[in-house]
Design an enzyme around this catalytic site. Structure first.
Site, short mmCIF file in Angstrom:
data_model
loop_
_atom_site.label_atom_id
_atom_site.label_comp_id
_atom_site.label_asym_id
_atom_site.label_seq_id
_atom_site.Cartn_x
_atom_site.Cartn_y
_atom_site.Cartn_z
N TYR A 224 30.27 53.21 32.63
CA TYR A 224 29.69 52.14 33.45
C TYR A 224 28.18 52.06 33.20
O TYR A 224 27.61 50.97 33.05
CB TYR A 224 29.97 52.42 34.93
N ASP B 73 38.33 33.55 33.66
CA ASP B 73 38.35 34.87 33.05
C ASP B 73 37.09 34.97 32.20
O ASP B 73 36.95 34.26 31.20
CB ASP B 73 39.60 35.03 32.19
N THR C 143 30.07 47.08 49.32
CA THR C 143 31.14 46.11 49.13
C THR C 143 32.48 46.85 49.21
O THR C 143 32.53 48.07 49.00
CB THR C 143 31.05 45.40 47.76
N ASP D 77 35.90 32.41 39.33
CA ASP D 77 36.46 33.70 39.70
C ASP D 77 37.97 33.68 39.52
O ASP D 77 38.55 32.62 39.22
CB ASP D 77 36.10 34.03 41.16
#
Length: 266
Positions: free
Chosen positions: A162, A59, A197, A36
């Protein structure tokens, strides 16, 4: 498959869906690389979980970065599990801005690069590393789990770009069903509805202000990240599932099998 004793990599492992996924895998006995971007939470997780995990700054759109993370994961034990739960970055993926004009090509790429290109990058490199694992010669399988979305299963007018990225992940997963027989690697994906989240809540708030999001679109009950982690672990363990999408709603789960092309063999 048996998780205990295996090594795993979780891209986005310090984020909203990633943290509970890492914890579930560690609880099941895996050694995990948290791949991450550097955050306070990534460092805190590494400190708390100790030798069971290693944080590696990653990345997902960089080949060298992902390869480094995979090498670290392989150093922890036989690498057999790769889970991509990383999120996006940069500008929004909405088809139109609030004034009705299209977004730039750069904005589109800021969505497609992490969600679709990054997932492809992790999958292709992880599959090569998993194939090296000696345990696969004994009839065992490696497992790759991609994170898609219900937006990849159905038209997604709230964020068409998306939806296109996640639809690509779903079709990519379906198209790799043959890897189970030919490469001894099972590829599946999870397709959650709206998950509770911080990133999702921030996105809902921003979209509502811009007038992109109708109130009925936001469910009364959002899915908790731990539910996605449980679904990921179930896909890792179930040797009968490959090339499948696991749709996750607040009301339950259902397997979405690949549609066969006209004239294809069963």
């Amino acid at each position: 498959m048996e998780i205990s004793g295996a090594a795993a990599i979780v891209t986005g492992g310090a984020g909203g869906l990633g943290e509970p996924t890492v914890r579930r895998l560690v609880d099941a006995g895996a050694k995990v690389v948290i791949a991450d971007l550097p955050t306070d939470n990534a460092k805190a997780m590494a400190k708390e979980l100790g030798s069971a995990v290693e944080f590696v700054e990653t990345d997902v759109t960089s080949e060298s970065s992902v390869l480094h993370a995979l090498e670290r994961a392989a150093s922890l034990g036989p690498l057999r599990i790769s889970v991509a739960v990383h999120g996006g970055f940069g500008g929004g993926g909405r088809t139109l801005k609030s004034n009705g004009t299209p977004h730039s090509l750069e904005d589109f790429r800021n969505v497609l690069d992490p969600y679709l290109v990054g997932t492809f990058n992790v999958l292709r490199l992880a599959s090569a590393e998993i194939a090296k694992t000696e345990a696969l010669a004994d009839g065992e399988h490696g497992v790759i789990i991609n994170t898609a979305s219900m937006a990849g299963l159905y038209p997604h007018r709230q964020d068409a770009v998306y939806g296109a990225a996640k639809g690509g992940v779903v079709n990519f997963t379906h198209s790799l069903a043959f890897w189970e027989a030919e490469r001894k690697i099972r590829v599946n994906c999870v397709c959650p509805g709206i998950v509770d989240t911080p990133m999702v809540r921030k996105g809902i708030e921003a979209a509502t202000k811009l007038g992109f999001l109708a109130k009925p679109f936001v469910p009364a009950k959002m899915i908790q990240p731990e539910e996605i982690a449980d679904a990921v672990v179930s896909l890792v363990r179930d040797d009968s599932l490959f090339g499948c999408a696991l749709e996750i709603r607040p009301t339950g789960r259902q397997i979405v099998d690949p549609r066969r092309a006209p004239g294809s063999r069963k």
